[in-house]
Design an enzyme around this catalytic site. Structure first.
Site, mmCIF file in Angstrom:
data_model
loop_
_atom_site.group_PDB
_atom_site.id
_atom_site.type_symbol
_atom_site.label_atom_id
_atom_site.label_comp_id
_atom_site.label_asym_id
_atom_site.label_seq_id
_atom_site.Cartn_x
_atom_site.Cartn_y
_atom_site.Cartn_z
ATOM 1 N N ASN A 60 0.801 -1.208 0.071
ATOM 2 C CA ASN A 60 -0.037 0.080 0.190
ATOM 3 C C ASN A 60 0.823 1.104 -0.065
ATOM 4 O OD1 ASN A 60 -2.655 1.259 0.849
ATOM 5 N ND2 ASN A 60 -1.539 2.092 2.210
ATOM 6 N N GLU A 61 0.861 2.122 -0.965
ATOM 7 C CA GLU A 61 1.305 3.517 -1.017
ATOM 8 C C GLU A 61 2.616 3.597 -0.680
ATOM 9 O OE1 GLU A 61 -1.413 6.080 1.355
ATOM 10 O OE2 GLU A 61 -2.912 5.975 -0.249
ATOM 11 N N PRO A 62 3.473 2.687 -1.631
ATOM 12 C CA PRO A 62 4.946 2.756 -1.251
ATOM 13 C C PRO A 62 5.648 3.931 -1.161
ATOM 14 C CG PRO A 62 4.559 1.831 -3.576
ATOM 15 C CD PRO A 62 3.107 2.014 -2.571
ATOM 16 N N LEU B 297 5.079 6.439 0.150
ATOM 17 C CA LEU B 297 4.803 6.920 1.431
ATOM 18 C C LEU B 297 5.410 6.076 2.748
ATOM 19 C CD1 LEU B 297 1.327 8.447 1.115
ATOM 20 C CD2 LEU B 297 3.749 9.827 0.790
ATOM 21 N N HIS C 147 -4.341 5.387 -6.213
ATOM 22 C CA HIS C 147 -5.263 6.071 -5.302
ATOM 23 C C HIS C 147 -5.770 7.337 -5.979
ATOM 24 C CE1 HIS C 147 -3.871 3.257 -1.858
ATOM 25 N NE2 HIS C 147 -4.451 2.480 -2.732
#
Length: 549
Positions: A218-220, A222, A321
């Protein structure tokens, strides 16, 4: 054509229903139109449904929701997909159900996701919740950042940044045969054991209870900010791409029919160059050497080449996203915000509209990248939210779902959500309260001015035409003239369902007949989203007469 579901109409308290006996003794319903919902002033809007243009199949999975935070809301709409994701999943330990909140909550490792000691309990729960709510597509997240929570003992200090006793290392492949239960003492969490455990517990992706899709974390981009105890340094392009291919290969070996989603990019900056603060040298060199437009090109190209080497597709769905930047400016910008996804030349009121027009509209640009670098890859928006705690949120959500249908999005799952946004989803999945839904085949539809009114039409095997229309004006009625003259079918009646007040209930506000062959005139109140159901058979609206007294 028979559509028995139309017999059960959702009637709000503002609609007076009187049952009158006819001479033959057959009951007749008179729908009294709630005239107090209309303004004294109006504007005209021509809506053309063009049956001569090529139609599009609509993915059934765009009406989805994220499970996290919505465990008690899964019955608020007939959701078709559910995602297990978010920041909590990056450091989730499937062996003991510990997870780490990261920067969201003091880097706490705890039982937030599950109190159970049973391995993979959250996936078992996801499957059960989906079954109870008739949700057919289930997407869960695999861990790829390197470490997961070892315990549920609370806050993790900076001194205990991984590697430390507070975290277990993530390894994609184990040695030897899979054990029946994981080893809780080895300090390691294996992803192949995890996927194998899920399959043994629920069945594979083709089974009713199994998991259909796996997200590559998920959202690498960040990680260094949200999960600095797990991955303190910004992710590099090489790390993300190589890990993605390796973990995808593991899943495909165990469940060849499962779909791989990646890379779950958090927003436009990540689409463009992956990680804020990353050494730009790596990206600039790759960009110049390969002629890439943005990081999405690079990721698709890498996964395509890795798939060719592996002899199996390693990326089924490109996952992004999307949280609208302009929606943060208030209701008026929110009402226009969806246009950034689909409308050529539209410039939203944000830094995206100011600096990023070369990659807008967003979804056609992503599709162009797919067509060039990895044809056949689908598109998912596994987190999105256009905001709004009033009717602007309903209208934006309804337009977003129409856009997803039109742009060929495969799966979309709203993050969070509230009553007004869920009302927008219900318009598509349960507009009459009896399970009737927007059609599965999109028909080309245009309006005079999308800034005032967006419209999307579809049909299905029953022959009904469903038309979603919005009225974005907060004070004026919309007099919609609906043109179906290009159809070879003669449509004779239309029922109008709308969300127009802050009860966020879908209400039947009119049933009308065609004013001319395949021409309908309907009036929508200010600030509303509506589903107009058009029929070629008056028996679809049996004995219902609109009374505008």
């Amino acid at each position: 054509m028979k559509q028995k579901k139309m017999l059960s109409l959702l009637i709000a308290t503002v609609i007076a229903i009187t049952i009158m006996s006819s001479c033959s003794g057959i009951g007749r319903k008179t729908v009294t139109i709630p005239t107090d919902i209309y303004s004294s002033e109006s504007y005209d809007m021509n809506i053309v449904i063009d049956f001569t243009e090529e139609t599009k199949e609509i993915s059934p999975y765009i009406y989805g929701v994220n499970q996290y935070g919505n465990e008690e809301n899964l019955d608020l709409a007939n959701f078709t997909a559910i995602r297990h994701g978010g920041n909590r999943l990056t450091a989730y330990n499937w062996e003991n159900n510990a997870s780490n909140a990261g920067n969201d909550w003091y880097h706490s490792s705890d039982s937030n996701l599950s109190d159970s000691d049973e391995p993979a309990d959250i996936v078992r729960t996801l499957s059960q919740e989906a079954k109870e709510n008739g949700i057919t597509y289930k997407l869960t997240t695999l861990q790829m950042a390197g470490y997961v929570a070892a315990d549920k003992s609370g806050q993790v200090s900076e001194e205990n940044t991984a590697p430390s006793e507070r975290f277990n290392e993530v390894i994609f492949r184990s040695d030897g045969e899979f054990p029946d239960t994981p080893d809780l003492t080895d300090g390691v969490v294996y992803m192949d054991e995890y996927v194998n455990y899920i399959i043994n517990m629920l069945g594979d992706s083709t089974s009713k209870n199994g998991i259909q899709g796996y997200s590559l974390d998920n959202e690498p981009a960040l990680w260094a900010g949200t999960h600095s105890r797990v991955h303190p340094n910004p992710v590099t392009i090489e790390e993300l791409c190589t890990k993605s291919a390796e973990l995808a290969a593991v899943v495909k070996e165990l469940d060849p029919n499962a779909e791989i989603f990646g890379p779950a990019l958090y927003g436009y900056t990540a689409y463009d160059h992956l990680a804020d603060g990353d050494d730009s040298t790596e990206w600039e060199e790759l960009k110049e050497e390969n002629g890439y437009n943005w990081f999405i090109d690079c990721y698709l190209d890498y996964m395509c080449q890795a798939s060719e080497e592996a002899g199996v597709r390693l990326l089924d769905v490109l996952d992004i996203h999307y949280y609208s930047e302009s929606s943060r400016n208030g209701d008026e910008d929110r009402l226009q915000s969806v246009r950034t996804l689909y409308e050529e030349g539209f410039s939203e009121n944000s830094w995206i509209g100011q600096w990023c027009m070369h990659n807008l509209p967003l979804l056609p640009t992503i599709q162009a990248s797919i067509d060039e670098y990895y044809p056949g890859t689908k598109i998912a928006i596994s987190e999105y939210n256009f905001g709004g705690e009033n009717l602007s949120g309903t209208i934006a959500e309804a337009e977003a779902l129409g856009c997803f249908a039109d742009m060929g999005v495969y799966l979309a799952t709203i993050w969070g959500g509230n009553d007004c946004q869920f009302a927008g989803i219900r318009l598509f999945t349960n507009y009459d309260g009896d399970g009737s839904a927007f059609g599965d085949t999109l028909i080309s539809t245009t309006t005079d001015d999308v800034s005032l009114s967006s419209a999307y039409a579809a049909t299905d095997d029953d022959g009904l035409v469903t038309l979603m229309i919005t009225n974005k004006d907060s004070s004026l009625n919309e007099n919609a003239i609906i043109d179906l003259t290009s159809s070879g079918t003669v449509y004779t009646a239309a029922a109008v369902y709308a969300v127009y007040d802050e009860t966020y209930e879908i209400q039947l506000i009119n049933v009308v007949e065609s004013t001319d062959t395949n021409i309908f005139e309907i009036t929508l109140p200010p600030y509303c989203a509506a589903m107009v159901v058009l029929s070629d058979d008056v028996t679809d609206f049996p004995n219902i007469i609109a009374d505008s007294e």
